[in-house]
Design a protein around this motif. Structure first.
Motif: not given
Ligand SMILES: Cc1ncc(COP(=O)(O)O)c(C=O)c1O
Length: 408
Positions: A93, A97, A203, A224, A238-241, A260-261
């Motif tokens: 990342c 991000n 998500a 993630l 689709r994952t938010l850490y 995340a993205s």
């Protein structure tokens, strides 16, 4: 006199004081052995490293900048450290991000704000972190149980969400040494949950503040990282850490992050701007220096202490708990989750325990959105030394044995 209740927004009716916060008041009573609060041991904080960092900043040419407003995304130096940390965990990342938050708790609130419209469904593990439920409750979602063992088809989850008038927006879970159970989600399960989220087009919220507190077993890749690998990179994931410095370096400085993205991060930055503009720059600058200088050595040192406390509590439980009581054996984190014989109520037990045994813990019902789990409780081993753990578990064991016997 103003009738406040009639003025409050509807969401306020779902806000309740956390049982844990009430219990934290017990910390002031010196004769109570406290296994309730899920906090790190303050004797272990790297105070000298923070002192040096604050001195360096405030005596240096950038003192003014550190006392000024800052970027909503977070300060560049701290985000760089976080980028490298996420890379070490297997997540490729860049700074775009990362959003620095005031603790991962703020991250959870912002995630609720970004994703949940009234009537939407959040999938959560049962039991789940109480603070996540409190954060999400304000956005008036429904909950459904993310039940990996149950092999429920995606359509079953989706149909229940439709009945509640919305759709599933995310699956929330804490895969590493969860609060309250201490349990870790294994690799196959992580893959299955990602596949389920794919089928549901929702998500995944991976809340992992205890990630660095592993005492044995092999580290597992974050969901993630698995998601990035399968989807072709973080901007497709689709994952938010949600990460945090609270359990490793200091909770008082209130610093965590979301990784995340870039698309999701840019939306969350707008929420941060509207909420508090930025997390304190001085604290971020100090945290960046302390993380750069001591993160690994410090976590190795504190993990050795927490490991010995976990081992002491597991051994004491073996010695003192009667038949019919079971508990988890976590590989890290701060918690052991206990299940009492059916029909026993941990909230009632707590009242007696405080009065007579002088031992505190957290009854498990609050961690269940459906109000079940009356016979469960959470024990934290992070803040007590060997003697206190042995004494506290022995007193609790005696009380539970008496309670079980009196019911026979
Ligand atoms: C699972 C989990 N998530 C998030 C938090 C919030 O941590 P912080 O806001 O201090 O980073 C906690 C704190 O106990 C937690 O246990």
């Amino acid at each position: 006199m103003t009738t406040w209740e009639s003025l409050y927004a509807r969401r306020a009716s779902r806000m309740r004081a956390s049982e844990i916060r009430e219990l934290l008041k017990l910390l002031d009573q010196p004769d109570v052995i406290n296994f309730a609060g899920g906090i790190p041991d303050q004797a272990l904080f790297p105070a000298e490293a923070f002192k040096a960092a604050y001195q360096e900043i405030l005596a240096g040419p950038d003192a003014g900048r550190a006392l000024q407003y800052g970027m909503s995304e977070g300060s560049a130096r701290l985000r760089n450290w976080i980028v490298n940390h996420m890379r070490r965990l297997g997540v490729e990342c860049g700074p775009e991000n990362i959003l620095v938050t005031s603790g991962s708790q703020q991250g959870l609130d912002y995630i609720g704000k970004l994703f949940l419209t009234e009537g939407d469904t959040a999938l959560v593990q049962w039991p789940t972190y109480l603070g996540a439920l409190q954060a999400f409750n304000a956005y008036e979602p429904g909950y459904d149980r993310l039940d990996p063992g149950a092999n429920r088809p995606a359509e079953d989850y989706a149909a229940i969400a439709r009945e509640k008038g919305g759709r599933i927006k995310f699956a929330y879970l804490s895969p590493d040494f969860a609060n309250p159970t201490g349990l870790t989600v294994d690799l196959a399960e992580r893959q299955r949950l990602l596949a389920l989220a794919g089928e549901l087009s929702c998500a995944v919220i991976e809340d992992s503040p205890y990630e660095a507190l592993r005492y044995d077993g092999e580290p597992l890749p974050p969901m993630l990282a698995l998601d990035c690998e399968a989807s072709g990179g973080i901007n497709n994931a689709r994952t938010l850490y949600c990460g945090s410095f609270s359990k490793s370096l200091s909770p008082g400085l209130r610093l965590g992050w979301i990784c995340a993205s870039a698309d999701v991060i840019s939306r969350l930055v707008l929420i941060k701007q509207a909420s508090d503009l930025n997390s304190p720059v001085l604290n971020q600058e100090a945290m960046a220096r302390v993380a750069e200088n001591v993160f690994e050595a410090h976590t190795a040192k504190t993990n050795a202490v927490y490991k010995s406390r976990r081992d002491a509590m597991l051994a004491a439980l073996e010695r003192h708990m009667p038949a019919g009581v079971s508990w988890t054996r976590p590989e890290g984190g701060m918690f052991i989750w206990m299940t009492l014989p059916k029909g026993m109520d941990a909230a009632t037990l707590l009242e007696t325990s405080i009065e007579t045994a002088r031992v505190a813990f957290v009854p498990g019902r609050a961690f269940h959105p459906d109000g079940t789990g009356a016979n469960t409780l959470r024990l934290s081993f992070s803040c007590n030394d060997y003697q206190k753990i042995e004494e506290g578990i022995s007193r609790l064991g005696r009380l539970i044995t008496e309670t079980v016997t009196s019911k026979l």
